[in-house]
Design a protein around this motif. Structure first.
Motif, PDB file in Angstrom:
ATOM      1  N   GLU A  74      25.993  59.188  66.029  1.00 27.85           N
ATOM      2  CA  GLU A  74      27.342  59.004  66.562  1.00 27.85           C
ATOM      3  C   GLU A  74      28.414  59.288  65.514  1.00 27.85           C
ATOM      4  O   GLU A  74      28.183  59.131  64.325  1.00 27.85           O
ATOM      5  N   ARG A  75      29.595  59.672  66.002  1.00 28.44           N
ATOM      6  CA  ARG A  75      30.756  59.907  65.139  1.00 28.44           C
ATOM      7  C   ARG A  75      31.657  58.668  65.197  1.00 28.44           C
ATOM      8  O   ARG A  75      31.798  58.047  66.240  1.00 28.44           O
ATOM      9  N   ARG A  76      32.288  58.361  64.074  1.00 30.82           N
ATOM     10  CA  ARG A  76      33.250  57.264  63.996  1.00 30.82           C
ATOM     11  C   ARG A  76      34.488  57.762  63.274  1.00 30.82           C
ATOM     12  O   ARG A  76      34.395  58.494  62.302  1.00 30.82           O
ATOM     13  N   GLU A  77      35.663  57.319  63.736  1.00 29.25           N
ATOM     14  CA  GLU A  77      36.929  57.735  63.141  1.00 29.25           C
ATOM     15  C   GLU A  77      37.806  56.522  62.859  1.00 29.25           C
ATOM     16  O   GLU A  77      37.693  55.501  63.526  1.00 29.25           O
ATOM     17  N   GLY A  78      38.685  56.678  61.865  1.00 31.75           N
ATOM     18  CA  GLY A  78      39.718  55.685  61.607  1.00 31.75           C
ATOM     19  C   GLY A  78      39.296  54.432  60.871  1.00 31.75           C
ATOM     20  O   GLY A  78      40.027  53.456  60.843  1.00 31.75           O
ATOM     21  N   ARG A  92      42.369  53.542  45.816  1.00 31.78           N
ATOM     22  CA  ARG A  92      43.254  54.192  46.779  1.00 31.78           C
ATOM     23  C   ARG A  92      42.719  53.969  48.187  1.00 31.78           C
ATOM     24  O   ARG A  92      41.546  54.235  48.450  1.00 31.78           O
ATOM     25  N   LEU A  93      43.552  53.465  49.093  1.00 30.44           N
ATOM     26  CA  LEU A  93      43.157  53.240  50.475  1.00 30.44           C
ATOM     27  C   LEU A  93      43.050  54.579  51.198  1.00 30.44           C
ATOM     28  O   LEU A  93      43.923  55.439  51.057  1.00 30.44           O
ATOM     29  N   CYS A  94      41.969  54.742  51.960  1.00 32.29           N
ATOM     30  CA  CYS A  94      41.808  55.981  52.723  1.00 32.29           C
ATOM     31  C   CYS A  94      41.262  55.674  54.110  1.00 32.29           C
ATOM     32  O   CYS A  94      40.694  54.618  54.359  1.00 32.29           O
ATOM     33  N   SER A  95      41.462  56.613  54.994  1.00 26.58           N
ATOM     34  CA  SER A  95      40.895  56.584  56.338  1.00 26.58           C
ATOM     35  C   SER A  95      39.623  57.434  56.294  1.00 26.58           C
ATOM     36  O   SER A  95      39.609  58.497  55.675  1.00 26.58           O
ATOM     37  N   VAL A  96      38.567  56.960  56.952  1.00 27.02           N
ATOM     38  CA  VAL A  96      37.269  57.628  56.901  1.00 27.02           C
ATOM     39  C   VAL A  96      36.829  58.048  58.297  1.00 27.02           C
ATOM     40  O   VAL A  96      36.845  57.241  59.220  1.00 27.02           O
ATOM     41  N   THR A  97      36.448  59.301  58.434  1.00 20.38           N
ATOM     42  CA  THR A  97      35.783  59.803  59.630  1.00 20.38           C
ATOM     43  C   THR A  97      34.380  60.204  59.212  1.00 20.38           C
ATOM     44  O   THR A  97      34.205  60.872  58.192  1.00 20.38           O
ATOM     45  N   ALA A  98      33.376  59.761  59.972  1.00 20.62           N
ATOM     46  CA  ALA A  98      31.985  60.041  59.644  1.00 20.62           C
ATOM     47  C   ALA A  98      31.286  60.610  60.875  1.00 20.62           C
ATOM     48  O   ALA A  98      31.503  60.136  61.989  1.00 20.62           O
ATOM     49  N   ALA A  99      30.449  61.635  60.659  1.00 18.27           N
ATOM     50  CA  ALA A  99      29.729  62.252  61.777  1.00 18.27           C
ATOM     51  C   ALA A  99      28.455  62.908  61.275  1.00 18.27           C
ATOM     52  O   ALA A  99      28.388  63.366  60.130  1.00 18.27           O
ATOM     53  N   VAL A 118      35.034  62.817  56.234  1.00 20.15           N
ATOM     54  CA  VAL A 118      36.353  63.339  55.933  1.00 20.15           C
ATOM     55  C   VAL A 118      37.219  62.140  55.566  1.00 20.15           C
ATOM     56  O   VAL A 118      37.280  61.155  56.306  1.00 20.15           O
ATOM     57  N   LEU A 119      37.856  62.224  54.407  1.00 19.65           N
ATOM     58  CA  LEU A 119      38.714  61.157  53.911  1.00 19.65           C
ATOM     59  C   LEU A 119      40.145  61.662  53.862  1.00 19.65           C
ATOM     60  O   LEU A 119      40.384  62.817  53.533  1.00 19.65           O
TER      61      LEU A 119
END
Length: 126
Positions: A74-78, A92-99, A118-119
Motif C-alpha cells: 500500500e501507498r501512504r501520503e502525508g 528538519r520536519l518533512c512530509s513523507v510519502t511511501a509506496a 518522497v520527502l
C-alpha cells in the motif's frame, strides 16, 4: 542507477527528495536534494542505512504504520518525520510519502529497489 538519477533531478526541481529502499528497508539510493535540505554530505551519509534509523522507529520500526503499509503493498501520503542533519545538529520536519516501487519493463529500475519514499520540507502548522 540512471533511472533514479533522472527521477532525482525531476523531484529536485520540485523541492523533493527521492529515496529508494531495498526489501529490508535500507536506503539504496537518495537524491542529492537531501544535501540542500540537510547540508553537504547528507545524501552520502544516508546510503546503506536502515530507514527506521533515519525517519524513526515509530514509522518504520517493526510495528510502524509505514512499514506495515509497504509490506501490504500500500501507498501512504502525508506522514511527518524529523530528518536528522548530517552533522547531528538539529533536525528538519518533512512530509513523507511511501509506496511500493512498481517494476516496469520499459523503465530500468534496479532489482534491489523495492520501495520509494518522497520527502518534502513541511511546516509544523500544516
Amino acid at each position: 542507477m540512471a533511472a533514479f538519477g533522472a527521477v532525482g533531478v525531476a523531484f529536485r526541481s520540485l523541492g523533493r527528495v527521492c529515496l529508494a529502499l531495498d526489501p529490508g528497508l535500507r536506503v539504496v539510493h537518495v537524491s542529492g536534494a537531501l544535501d540542500e535540505l540537510l547540508g553537504p554530505g547528507a545524501a552520502q551519509a544516508w546510503r546503506g542505512r536502515p530507514v527506521a534509523e533515519l525517519l524513526g522507529e515509530e514509522l518504520f520500526g517493526p510495528a510502524g504504520p509505514l512499514r506495515q503499509a509497504l509490506a501490504a503493498g500500500e501507498r501512504r501520503e502525508g506522514w511527518r518525520a524529523w530528518l536528522p542533519s548530517a552533522e547531528g545538529a538539529g533536525s528538519r520536519l518533512c512530509s513523507v510519502t511511501a509506496a511500493p516501487l512498481l517494476h516496469d519493463a520499459e523503465v530500468a529500475c534496479p532489482p534491489e529497489a523495492a520501495y520509494l519514499l518522497v520527502l518534502r520540507p513541511a511546516d509544523a502548522d500544516e
